[in-house]
Design an enzyme around this catalytic site. Sequence first.
Site, PDB file in Angstrom:
ATOM      1  CG  ASN A   1      63.272-108.619 -21.841  1.00 14.95           C
ATOM      2  OD1 ASN A   1      62.189-108.441 -21.292  1.00 14.95           O
ATOM      3  ND2 ASN A   1      63.393-108.926 -23.119  1.00 14.95           N
TER       4      ASN A   1
ATOM      5  N   GLY B   1      36.583 -46.529 -16.630  1.00 11.32           N
ATOM      6  CA  GLY B   1      36.756 -46.401 -18.076  1.00 11.32           C
ATOM      7  C   GLY B   1      38.218 -46.417 -18.488  1.00 11.32           C
ATOM      8  CB  THR B   2      39.791 -47.179 -21.792  1.00 12.33           C
ATOM      9  OG1 THR B   2      38.916 -46.304 -22.517  1.00 12.33           O
ATOM     10  CG2 THR B   2      39.297 -48.611 -21.959  1.00 12.33           C
TER      11      THR B   2
ATOM     12  CB  SER C   1      55.817-112.319 -17.160  1.00 11.04           C
ATOM     13  OG  SER C   1      56.302-112.082 -18.458  1.00 11.04           O
TER      14      SER C   1
ATOM     15  CG  LEU D   1      44.723 -49.602 -20.645  1.00 11.16           C
ATOM     16  CD1 LEU D   1      43.521 -48.969 -21.319  1.00 11.16           C
ATOM     17  CD2 LEU D   1      45.217 -48.738 -19.488  1.00 11.16           C
TER      18      LEU D   1
ATOM     19  CE  LYS E   1      38.740 -58.594 -20.759  1.00 13.81           C
ATOM     20  NZ  LYS E   1      37.808 -57.884 -21.665  1.00 13.81           N
TER      21      LYS E   1
ATOM     22  NE  ARG F   1      31.447 -57.963 -22.811  1.00 16.01           N
ATOM     23  CZ  ARG F   1      31.890 -57.197 -23.796  1.00 16.01           C
ATOM     24  NH1 ARG F   1      31.481 -57.406 -25.036  1.00 16.01           N
ATOM     25  NH2 ARG F   1      32.756 -56.231 -23.556  1.00 16.01           N
TER      26      ARG F   1
END
Length: 455
Positions: free
Chosen positions: A375, A78-79, A403, A8, A22, A15
């Site tokens: 490196n 309804g269910t 760097s 289902l 949902k 809510r």
Amino acid sequence: MPLSIVVLAAGQGKRMHSDLPKVLQPLAGRSLLAHVLGTARALGPAAVHVVFGHGGDTVRAAFPDGDLVWCRQAEQLGTGHAVMQGMPGIPDDHTVLILCGDVPLVTAATVERLTHTAEDGRLALLTAELDDPHGYGRIIRDERGGVARIVEEKDATDDERRLREINTGLLAVRARELRRWLARLDNDNAQGEYYLTDVIAMAVEEDVPVEGVLAADPAEVLGINDRAQLAAAERLYQRRQAEALMARGVTIADPDRVDVRGTLEVGRDVFIDVGAVLEGEVRLGDRVRIGPYCVIADSTLGTGSVVHAHSVLQGLEAGDGCELGPYARIRPGTRLADRVKVGNFVEMKNARVAAGSKVNHLSYVGDATVGAGVNVGAGTITCNYDGANKHLTVIGDGAFIGSNTALVAPVEVGEGATIGAGSTIAKDAPAGELTVARARQTTVPGWKRPVKKAK
Ligand code: UD1
Ligand code: CA
């Protein structure tokens, strides 16, 4: 007896106050419905019928898998009405198992107990004893302790509301009987709905034995109706996963502070510190250590690799003995061979780095192939994007990048080459040589600083 499953999933979930239906709300990175369908498939049923409705085709579109039968419930009445929509095509001699899209934590073992119970013609109802039964339908038993009927919270008397045994919404029964009872449902109740739960009293009336199967762990049957229950289910699920990982030998600093949203494969003696979020498919080799507050998605880390705090790794394949972070950021397509070091504030994307190379500080390495034993100095940037296209940087074995170097791709630095700090390298740098590309340092003899004029 062959098994058909009806799931289902047509309700809106008012809510939740969400635009998302949902059953598509996520739990541990997968929708609620995906969890339920996973459990359904684990039972090896003849068919899985999914009743959908609210949210239209978004629910169906989320599951393109061909093994599901989709049944539309145009109006959510309804269910009981929902199950009716799911029944066409199910043969009379099948056992029907009803699962709810908003009850995601139930285990295959528990529903298997339910279907076994129903096999000899009984109606098997999954129930649970809850400290706080509020909102659930209550199980009403007769004087001999048998299940007599179910009363919904909104229809219950004060005495009935005090009962702590609840209906989980899950049941199993033979299709023939279920079909007959569903046809007789009415909506004469507080919610004006066709209640699936009314079939229980019909079974009792026909002397079909009703068996209440008590869920061993009430946490399994948590129904998700609001965000608080969703959060509670998430914590329960995560706790379950953490316990399974510990049982397999993983050390977890705090089992309440690790989240696995996908599948996690682990070797021996893995350590996971607090706040880890592991998403998608993650594989951690033997003795891998994950530092605090790391996010790791769709990645593999080889034996003995270490990820330090606050690193974010996505789509990484790392060999053995690598070290990353703290604060490393890896984006998809990055492959590190063994013993590579990626230090703090280093970002990598689509980079191949061979064994033993180091990029220790403050660098961006994107669309690059880096050889072994290289490196890369602090602040090195691969300038991979010219505003229109991406280009490749290639760095040969044993190179040393000073760097604050900018490598303007496409560009190649040869094997064993050295690049002077602060260089902008826009042309290939030859192997074995020192290449420097920066303004020469000069000293102006006798130069005087300006002084403030007297006013
Ligand atoms: C239902 C049960 C209640 C039980 C509880 C457990 C009924 C009448 N009540 O109540 O006894 O304690 O579950 O969680 O069965 N759905 C549809 N179409 C509809 C209505 C619902 O597909 O027309 C789906 C929902 O998407 C959901 C499931 O059915 O997955 C349950 O519906 P919900 O409205 O949440 O029922 P509850 O009031 O929780
Ligand atoms: Ca519910």
